[in-house]
Design an enzyme around this catalytic site. Structure first.
Site, PDB file in Angstrom:
ATOM      1  N   TYR A 242     -79.527 -25.490 -40.565  1.00  0.00           N
ATOM      2  CA  TYR A 242     -79.194 -26.678 -39.711  1.00  0.00           C
ATOM      3  C   TYR A 242     -77.902 -26.972 -39.563  1.00  0.00           C
ATOM      4  CZ  TYR A 242     -84.016 -27.685 -38.607  1.00  0.00           C
ATOM      5  OH  TYR A 242     -85.450 -27.622 -38.094  1.00  0.00           O
ATOM      6  N   HIS A 396     -85.823 -31.970 -43.981  1.00  0.00           N
ATOM      7  CA  HIS A 396     -85.717 -30.267 -44.083  1.00  0.00           C
ATOM      8  C   HIS A 396     -85.638 -29.828 -45.347  1.00  0.00           C
ATOM      9  CE1 HIS A 396     -86.826 -30.055 -39.803  1.00  0.00           C
ATOM     10  NE2 HIS A 396     -85.504 -30.649 -39.333  1.00  0.00           N
TER      11      HIS A 396
END
Lengths: 722, 722
Positions: A242, A396
């Site tokens: 990410y 996440h």
């Protein structure tokens, strides 16, 4: 800083590409070299598109579906055509962008929220199912608009601005306040899109809101995101997958800010945090691929478009020749001013080797919430050990405190599943995260760290997990010993987990070992499972392995255990338990652990309770200690030999380790590895707080006295000395 | 041909390398280029060895063990040192070979049969566990001896010849008559070793026996092997894996014969059979790897040392510039005269593209025992369909009549397990074939062909299988249609199996399909299973798939079924059954089959009844028709789309096929594939015997009349016409 007039707004373009860049690019495309090659390739692509009618479809599909992919293609095409217009001056490129934008301007005002938005979603889009994609669309499209604006009639410019650019910017800001103000990568895309649109449409207020949040308080907005989303080491708490994704709007908007308001010194902000972030993204890779921690799709690596842009912008700002080495591996040339600099300097062979190093990437905005530790070693083969005492990493993040991964000879050896997701594959849950991402991939058992009583860390509660983090105890990177230690006492109530991991090599660089000391102290008895997920084919065990033959069952019923088939089990006698496998890279790996006779080892394969065949078949073994209040797992991973069936060559398929000992004397720990050739490798380290390079430690081993300075040392004791 | 005096025996060396080669090589090593680079690399390796003492250990270990590997290293080192002696003239190289040979000469006479020979083995060795390796040792060593002989004193030469060279040659001939006379690759190694030794030691009788068998009748020996082991197309009945292995002694001995007795025209023998064999070995590869039929280890490919030598010798003989293309991909340069020619011509960029083509490789010495059929297509991606109506292929053959494999975009798609073996990995059954090679890898269910009543072809009886073979019915390779058909009525009593496979592409080269028509006619009812083994992750089915979740069991109890876990099952309704998977190459594949409502599809994973974890986890689905006396399986495999998570790009993850029909009208068969875009691809073929290019066929389809010439045609019918 107070608002300064948009001094540069008279020149055009002026977002990522400015007028000086255009001049340089116009000159460069007539010279042979990387830049011209890239220009011709983009031109050929766009020219092919220009022979066909374009399509601006009504939004109907989720990720991977037709309308979704078409709108993605459209913004890329508009951006490329805009760049070509600036470089070539040919109107046909500008006209195509204009026509597409007019079509968007006609459609957008009447669009409802996207039909495939998630029920009750806080972040729906109109062109796409979520506002995130809408912001990405605007980041590209506003650049395309900026590039072709000189070609437009006033009337067309008005239609486009009022029909789509302003409405999208409004939708992403005033009409999406929660996401816009959120200190999170979705927020970064939204603020970048709106801020860049502000520069182009001469709306300083929008830029201000993008930088400081809708209420301009500074509690949200781009600067707050820069202040909080990266640690002082440039680590992004969700991990490199990410981080790479988040980087795109950060560097894009920052470049636009730098072109429009250089006085803000945005690249100098917070001790050059953006440049550090680009660099740490590179460091968090192995053989070109990012370490797949947390929700990560495994194929992503340093050649992703986001990092191509990040490296180019970073090189444009710093001129650091080591970045050219990465740009060379990326093998892509951008048609921007920075892309041109990279291309010309690579043409001139100016790159120097990029140094991948052992490093601590502190986590948390202040750098005090644990860390991601990378231990690297170049001999005998390029090796990396990733140790993960990080914070949770938000939504996440995985419940995998103190987990590790190991890489050797170009391949994953001790593996992390990454995310359970087939990106944009419609048949797989619409291309979104699969249910198995929650039920397996995030669970502790899916990682190489301790599971107590078959429950995940923090009982899988994200809210609690987000509030806790491990403590990094020490890190040391010497010539032959790289070592780090961390602990956490909040993953399980009443339990302290402390892990020390080392990567060592013998002084002759012929052998290397990854060492794992995992200490568990609890206030009552528990079942302790330490899984190791490996890549390859089981070759041998030095203990009896009982395999289930006709039937196999799921290992458990929840917390990820329900997804593991129990393929076999063994109960090694006291001493050394050894498990050897052959990795796809053609090397053998033996995990040798010290066992006390009360250990059971379970061999598993992923795939149970997976009615839609969503999980990959992967293998693991679990070292299980039942009914223990305290236990130290001692393990040594040894790469060895070679299997090359193409050359009919097999060497050293057996472990060289014949014995391991571990003992603790006060703050000193001694781990010895006895090898077949009669030598002993002895790792000594002092885990006291406050050890400096000058601290001296003394100990006895096998009747001899030893001394070392600093945190740790490897003593290589030959046959004769012993 | 009668024996002619060994005219060349006065010049030395004169086996694979002759005196003229040495002259040329001596000149070449001072010039920059591939040859010098290779010379310096070999020299560096050998020089490193020369700084250390050598070891000629007593033979104690099986394959992969220390003494086994050491003797292998020794013969390679002696050979390389011999070559270096000739090129450089430096005595130290010759002296090392001499010293090692003297050590062998001292040890060999007293050696018993190898302690690790198989109990009751017919082919034991002394230096190695089997005589095969002993022959390989002599093939290298006699060359090394030939290369250093000029440096030896008479006394040393006598010791070496009498102590080891003659005894080994005797052991491999007079004392191993069964293996020496056997028309089999072990026999080739033995005759090559003995014949080459005959040339060097001036023993014409040995050469004669090597060529014609111990009794010189011509019933055994090298010429008989050349006459029988290859089909007229240069196909070796065991398949390319062993063909590659068998090639080494063939080309080595042939080159030695050519140098010593050019009048034999050995390379012209049997219509240039050896050169054809080299070429067919190359053709039987995809993306550099051999098609893994029969007992094959998968990583083997065109860069194996055997084929490097074969290509060099073949190039030396023919000067065919297409072979240079293969040599370039091999990336290895041999220090021989032929190696020099290859290196110099590659340096001069003389290569032309090597043409991989659709071809029939007839099987059997006379070419009348079936065939291996390769269908290739370059667009839209490099594709190969391998269809296997071959003979059994002796002891290494698998029970897989009419099986197929499919390759696309560089990857295996429809797969063959190959051999169950970890070559030379001691812990895996001493590196030999694993028990699972018999219990799984050879069984019919391990392949992509029909299994009746869960029994293998010929009931797994090798003796019967060796006597039977399929008949090739036809083969046709046109622009858009490659098609072949074969049948066998002896695999199961009372059952005729007939399969037609085609590889077709649409005229615009945008889509391609592999088509499978498998017709079964039996005299009573049976259970018919048609497995398809695939590589990748299951993505979707268009029918309900019931997956077992908590427990799975083996699919059967014998003939390979005991090794398959039954993971799920489905019963598609009448019409089109579709199964989509994602291959590791990032493409999607959909298998669409025509089902009648009485079909069950079983999804399996390999690994049951595998107590030692010897099998890889691979996936398959079986199309099952119970209680059928006659059935035609109709299947179409469609490559589509792309999955590139690194670029976040997913396209066409769904099949484009919406309907399939199949009908037979006399000798005409029509298979139509209806696509989402409204078009229909219609394959028409005439399976009558004796069809020529001029034969004309007529048929009606959907109210329209069609005509075609020859075997087959693809009609691409657009929306409007339909």
């Amino acid at each position: 800083m107070t608002w300064s007039p948009l001094a540069a707004s008279a020149t055009s373009p002026n977002l990522v590409i400015n007028a000086a860049d255009v001049d340089a690019m116009q000159g460069a495309v007539s010279q042979p070299g990387r830049f011209r090659t890239a220009f011709l390739a983009v031109k050929a692509d766009v020219d092919a598109f220009l022979t066909e009618p374009f399509s601006v479809p009504l939004p109907t599909d989720a990720g991977g579906g037709y309308s979704h992919e078409q709108h993605k293609k459209n913004y890329r095409l508009m951006y490329d055509a805009g760049v070509l217009y600036q470089i070539t001056g040919e109107r046909r490129y500008a006209d195509r962008v204009r026509d597409m934008l007019l079509a968007y301007a006609k459609m957008y005002p009447d669009l409802p929220l996207h039909p495939k938005r998630r029920p009750g979603a806080k972040n729906p889009g109109k062109l796409f199912w979520q506002s995130l994609n809408e912001a990405v669309w605007l980041v590209y499209t506003i650049q395309a608009y900026d590039l072709i604006r000189p070609s437009l009639s006033k009337e067309d410019a008005r239609k486009i601005e009022n029909g789509v650019l302003r409405p999208v910017a409004r939708f992403l800001s005033e009409e999406s306040p929660a996401t816009f103000n959120k200190v999170h990568n979705h927020g970064t895309w939204l603020t970048a899109a709106v801020g860049m649109t502000g520069y182009v449409l001469d709306e300083p207020e929008w830029v201000e809101k993008a930088l400081l949040g809708l209420d301009k308080s500074g509690k949200g907005g781009f600067l707050r995101q820069l202040a909080e989303l990266f640690s002082p080491d440039g680590y992004y708490t969700e991990g490199p997958y990410y981080q790479r994704y988040a980087l795109m709007p950060f560097v894009t908007f920052a470049k636009a800010i730098d072109n429009n308001q250089p006085e803000r010194d945005i690249f100098g902000y917070r001790d050059r945090i953006l440049l550090k972030a680009v660099d740490s993204t590179i460091q968090l890779s192995y053989n070109g691929r990012f370490f797949p921690i947390n929700d990560a799709i495994k194929n992503k690596g340093i050649d992703t478009p986001e990092l191509v842009l990040g490296v180019a912008i970073s090189y444009g700002k710093t001129g650091d020749a080591r970045l050219l080495d990465i740009a060379r591996r990326q093998g892509e040339t951008l048609l921007t001013g920075d892309g041109l600099k990279v291309a010309q300097d690579l043409d001139a062979n100016k790159q120097t080797a990029y140094p991948f190093t052992s490093w601590v990437f502190r986590d948390g905005a202040k750098g005090d919430q644990g860390a991601l530790v990378v231990l690297r070693q170049q001999a005998p083969d390029d090796q990396a050990l990733v140790f993960k005492p990080t914070a949770q990493g938000m939504g996440h993040g995985h419940f995998d405190k103190l987990s590790w991964q190991f890489y050797d000879s170009g391949a994953e050896v001790v593996t992390d599943y990454g995310a359970a997701r087939f990106l944009n594959v419609e048949a797989k849950n619409g291309g979104r995260y699969l249910p198995e991402n929650e039920s397996y991939a995030k669970q502790t058992i899916a990682h190489n760290t301790l599971v107590i009583d078959e429950r995940s860390h923090f009982d899988g509660n994200l809210k609690i997990a987000n509030q806790k983090h491990p403590e990094l105890l020490f890190f040391h990177a010497g010539d032959n010993v790289k070592i780090s230690s961390a602990a956490i006492d909040s993953a399980y109530p009443g339990v302290t987990l402390k892990r020390t991991m080392a990567l060592v090599q013998t002084p002759d660089h012929q052998k290397s070992f990854a060492i794992d000391l995992f200490d568990v102290q609890a206030d009552r008895k528990h079942q302790l499972d330490l899984p190791l997920h490996y890549n390859g084919q089981l070759i041998d065990t030095n203990f009896n392995l009982y395999a289930y033959t006709d039937k196999i069952s799921a290992l458990g019923s929840k917390n990820g255990y329900q997804h593991l088939w129990l393929r076999g089990r063994g109960e090694p006698e006291q001493g050394l338990a050894q498990i050897t496998w052959l990795n796809d890279n053609g090397r053998f790996y033996t995990y040798s652990s010290l066992v006390d006779g009360d250990i059971e080892i379970l061999f598993t394969e992923l795939g149970a309770n997976d009615p839609n065949f969503n999980l990959r078949s992967e293998k693991a073994f679990l070292t299980r200690r039942a009914n223990a209040r305290a236990h130290t797992f001692v393990g040594v991973l040894e790469p060895h030999g070679e299997y090359d069936p193409a050359r009919e060559f097999t060497a050293q398929s057996e472990s060289q380790i014949v014995g391991i000992t571990h003992k603790r004397e006060g703050t000193l720990q001694l781990l010895s590895i006895a090898l077949k050739d009669g030598s002993t490798q002895l790792l000594a380290f002092n885990d006291a707080a406050g050890i400096t390079d000058k601290s001296v430690s003394h100990f006895d081993f096998d009747g001899n006295q030893y001394t070392f300075r600093g945190r740790a040392e490897l003593f290589s004791i030959s046959d004769r000395e012993n």
